[in-house]
Scaffold this motif. Sequence first.
Motif, short mmCIF file in Angstrom:
data_model
loop_
_atom_site.label_atom_id
_atom_site.label_comp_id
_atom_site.label_asym_id
_atom_site.label_seq_id
_atom_site.Cartn_x
_atom_site.Cartn_y
_atom_site.Cartn_z
N TYR A 1 -2.71 2.70 8.71
CA TYR A 1 -3.01 1.70 7.68
C TYR A 1 -3.65 0.42 8.21
O TYR A 1 -4.29 -0.29 7.47
CB TYR A 1 -1.77 1.29 6.89
CG TYR A 1 -1.22 2.38 6.05
CD1 TYR A 1 -1.97 2.93 5.00
CD2 TYR A 1 0.05 2.90 6.29
CE1 TYR A 1 -1.47 3.94 4.23
CE2 TYR A 1 0.56 3.91 5.51
CZ TYR A 1 -0.20 4.44 4.48
OH TYR A 1 0.31 5.44 3.71
N SER B 1 0.84 -1.21 0.00
CA SER B 1 0.00 0.00 0.00
C SER B 1 0.87 1.25 0.00
O SER B 1 0.58 2.21 -0.70
CB SER B 1 -0.92 0.01 1.22
OG SER B 1 -1.81 -1.05 1.14
N LYS B 2 1.90 1.19 0.78
CA LYS B 2 2.78 2.35 0.84
C LYS B 2 3.43 2.60 -0.52
O LYS B 2 3.57 3.75 -0.95
CB LYS B 2 3.85 2.15 1.90
CG LYS B 2 4.80 3.33 1.99
CD LYS B 2 5.73 3.24 3.16
CE LYS B 2 6.62 4.49 3.19
NZ LYS B 2 7.52 4.50 4.31
N MET C 1 1.87 6.90 -6.54
CA MET C 1 0.79 7.77 -7.02
C MET C 1 1.11 9.24 -6.73
O MET C 1 0.97 10.10 -7.60
CB MET C 1 -0.53 7.37 -6.37
CG MET C 1 -1.72 8.13 -6.90
SD MET C 1 -3.12 7.99 -5.81
CE MET C 1 -2.57 8.94 -4.41
N VAL D 1 0.78 4.11 -2.84
CA VAL D 1 0.45 5.51 -2.51
C VAL D 1 1.63 6.42 -2.85
O VAL D 1 1.45 7.50 -3.43
CB VAL D 1 0.08 5.62 -1.02
CG1 VAL D 1 -0.04 7.07 -0.62
CG2 VAL D 1 -1.22 4.89 -0.76
N THR E 1 -6.02 8.87 -2.41
CA THR E 1 -6.69 7.62 -2.07
C THR E 1 -5.69 6.70 -1.41
O THR E 1 -4.61 6.46 -1.92
CB THR E 1 -7.24 6.93 -3.32
OG1 THR E 1 -8.15 7.82 -3.94
CG2 THR E 1 -7.95 5.65 -2.94
N ARG E 2 -6.05 6.26 -0.28
CA ARG E 2 -5.19 5.33 0.43
C ARG E 2 -5.37 3.94 -0.18
O ARG E 2 -6.45 3.55 -0.58
CB ARG E 2 -5.58 5.31 1.89
CG ARG E 2 -4.78 4.35 2.72
CD ARG E 2 -5.26 4.34 4.13
NE ARG E 2 -4.69 5.44 4.89
CZ ARG E 2 -5.01 5.67 6.16
NH1 ARG E 2 -5.89 4.93 6.77
NH2 ARG E 2 -4.45 6.67 6.81
N GLY E 3 -4.28 3.21 -0.25
CA GLY E 3 -4.36 1.87 -0.81
C GLY E 3 -5.24 0.97 0.04
O GLY E 3 -5.30 1.10 1.26
N GLY E 4 -5.94 0.10 -0.59
CA GLY E 4 -6.83 -0.79 0.12
C GLY E 4 -6.05 -1.87 0.84
O GLY E 4 -4.91 -2.16 0.52
#
Lengths: 186, 826
Positions: free
Chosen positions: B824, A162-163, A169, A166, B752-755
């Motif tokens: 998170y 996820s980091k 992005m 993000v 948008t935060r990663g899921g």
Amino acid sequence: MDDKKIIELYFARSETAVTETDRKYGDKCRRTAYNILRNMQDSEECANDTYMKLWSVIPPQEPNPLYAFIMRIVRNIALDRVKRYSAMKRGGEVYDAAYDELAECVPSKENVNETVESAELTGKIEKFLGTLPREKRRMFLMRYWSFMTVPEIARRLGVGESKVKVTLMRTREKLKAYLEKEGIEL
Amino acid sequence: MTAEEKLIRAIGDVKDSYVRLATAYERPSIIKAQGGEFREVTGERLPEPEHPWLRPVLTGGALAAVLALVVALGFMWGLNGKEPDITPYEPPVSVTETTGVTTDTPPVTEPDQFPQELHDYVIRSENFGDSISGEAYLRIVFGDYYDNNGVISVVPETGRVEVVGAKTDKVWSTARFVTRDTPTGEITLDRDIVIKIADYDLPMLGAIICVPIEGEDSYCTTIYQTDDYREYIDYEPNWFYTIKSPDEIRFEEDVFGFVVHGNEHIGMGFRARKYDDNTPYEWLYRGEPYKEGMHLRFDSFISNPDRKLLEHYDPDVEPFAFAPEYVCWEIEEIYYDRTSEGVFAFDNSWIRLKNSDEASAAFSEFRTENDYNRFSADGSFNIISQVLDDGKLLIYAGLPGNGVFTVSVFVYDGETLRQFPDLFLHLTDTLESIECDGVNRLKYYDYLAGDCDIMLDFNTLTYRAWLENENETALALLAEYAGTDDYALPLDPESTNLIYNGEAFVQGNRSYYTGDIYSVTDGTVQTVDWIPGQNMYIDILDGNGNLWTYANCGSIANVYEGMEVKAGDKISSNWAGGVQIRFNSPVEPPELTEPAVDYDMTGVELEGTPFDSGELNELSVDSYIERFIGWETEWSEKSGQENRIVNTGLFIDSLGVPGLKELYYRAFALDYILATDNIPDLDCYKNSGAVVKKPHPLEPDYIRPFASTGISYESFRNAYLESFTEDMALSLLNNFDFFLKYGDEVYIVEVTRGGDLGRVHEEYELVKQTDDEIVFRKTQFRVEVGASDLTYHPELRDTYERTYTTFKFVKEDGAWKVAYAPEYYW
């Protein structure tokens, strides 16, 4: 064998130059090509093409450092190949994904006023990368230079996927803003 | 060429250092064993082995069962280079070795009748080599994923073959141990040992380990077999072990088999997965003997779980670039002729390497050049030495491979030769590129970390490594120096609140494989974090403001944030990294200020018309919480996944503290708002269309737009202070990435935060509950992001990756507040 000696072998037109190049950088070549092509056979062929290219350009060129020179060659050869494959709808999914992501970095037309040459664009990108914290810079390069997947990057850097997502992005957003600020058209 | 292609090409031409950064590909995991012990890689602690040298070889509780095998133990062939004497097994009754000795035929078990009791196969090993006497253990370990069965060992006291818990649903046809000399199976383990695979119809995969009682040496083998292929792999003292990751295979750090030789770990099997279809494979490596001219051979075999041989990689591929790291040079003997001036003379000096054969170990030639003395024998490796100011001799011994030297460092004072046990330098240049100041400080260029500066402590044989500047790779390298190959270090000050000024050093305390790590200082645990697929790290803040990071800690069960520790406290209940990296600068906690009030608005550009203060709404998240919980519940019902938010809420409810669950929901919503584009979902949201363009305070060149929300900043701030402790609220509000205050209004950046896509199951554990403090830990079980099956299967519990997070609630002025919750992983 150090790079200087390898280059001397190329200058001496010794075929050992290729052997030594492969011995020292073969793994990296194949890995770089593989990241783009995701196919072992193609990667091997790219590595071989790279050695042929080296043979043809050294001499007269005397690259220093040799490593980066080789990496750029193999990357470009792999990109040429994946482009052909993309047209044939064959492979290149990772490349395609990175390609699509980079579309987010393309400046809007209304914000640009000049078309830049590749070298200048590289300079701008280098400058932009220089403003990033190291980890973010590294993530960006791993993704868009080496075409590593997000899980690969996460694993390599010891962070969550996820980091990585993000961060990439945000970095793309920044790059787009930066290029627009610089008034660059691609 | 499209714009995207232009970008891709331009990125490709960035400067050399960036190319190097981009191509610092993942190394294969390197696991070194010490003292014949094994490293458990992931998951819970495995059952204690019967003998300390025989740790379970599969991880995560997913250990081996015999698929069925027959092993014939043949044995040594002669010294130095003779080919192994392998006679294929010819079922069914007896085997005659090439020596002509016929062995007794052990009982043959019928299919599906694999015995649980001990076999009476006699294998005695009363003579374990010419330098070691006594009995020897011989243990054969086979494995698959799902249980811990299938261990065969020779009981030294009785010489019997012990079969431990082997599966009964597999065919175990003709277990047979064949020895060459006597029909009783007495073996003489001289310098070599051959493990023969005598089975002919069933696949097998595993490792064989031979360890002498109180011995100083051991012999190992790893074996593999399928229906149509037989292979044996033997290890001798001079054999190398290399691994190479075929690119189709994703490497996983699940070791299922080990091979050790003395203190060296020279063989292992790994789990691997195919990139394309995620099919699990088992992967076995073998070593090859060191040969003249630095020749490393590599071979690997890949099988799927049913042990069918799938691919056999070319054994002659180039050795992996990091292969030399497996070579631990040990200088066995040294002789120097010292002059009266205290300077060593080298005319009659020599060094013998412990791990080399005789021919290449004795150094009789040398040259002296630029204060360095190079020893050379066959040209395959290098040793240079340098006389220090006080007369000591500093020795670097390195083996070049693929352009990389891995260099060991020794010091010799004329009487005693000692090695820095945890120090390995990595060079791409010659050994002479190491610069020593003549006292104790080395400078060199590391192929990973760039410029390195290492100070040696000759008394303790430890060292400090200074960094020219903060450098992630260099920190990773330090961890590697300290004995871990994992990079699970808190390298990002932004994400870890770790502050370092570029000066760091590793405490040279490699204690991994010991099973425990101990705090080296009194302090408070600041961070306990688990990186999925990797390892845990722990930060401890000591009373002097120094932050100690324990990396590569494996799975730690008894540590939590806020925990007070004292020097010597055991802080791990599992295998541990024991890597202590002290960031040698006082940790200055981030100064928490009122961010928005004092927020520097220099450079702000406003587009559009902002609201007047009287037009702003109060922040309200109640309806949002209701909707969010509804979404979560609906998603859970549709997907069959567990509901993380509701689960946590239910757990908190079970603690019996009124209002705590609601506080959790509210805090979650607020934290989520900060990092996502969820504010537009709030009922109180409205947008005037105004946009504020503001340089990020940490990155002034980057101008980012923030959009109007129509929400009063004051209410925004108060909502955080009501739900979180002041420290945490201000910490969140200090995050300039997501919002700013303009006038009296909150403006937000839409991101948008990663899921959280890999979670399949959660469990909770109450760590502490008092009248004014509650700490609990949540364990999340995860699969790979992108996996199609996100439902929890209890039978696969041990295969899931785990993420540990800690929540802390405290009571302030009579009201509960969230004092800590992990980003998170709410």
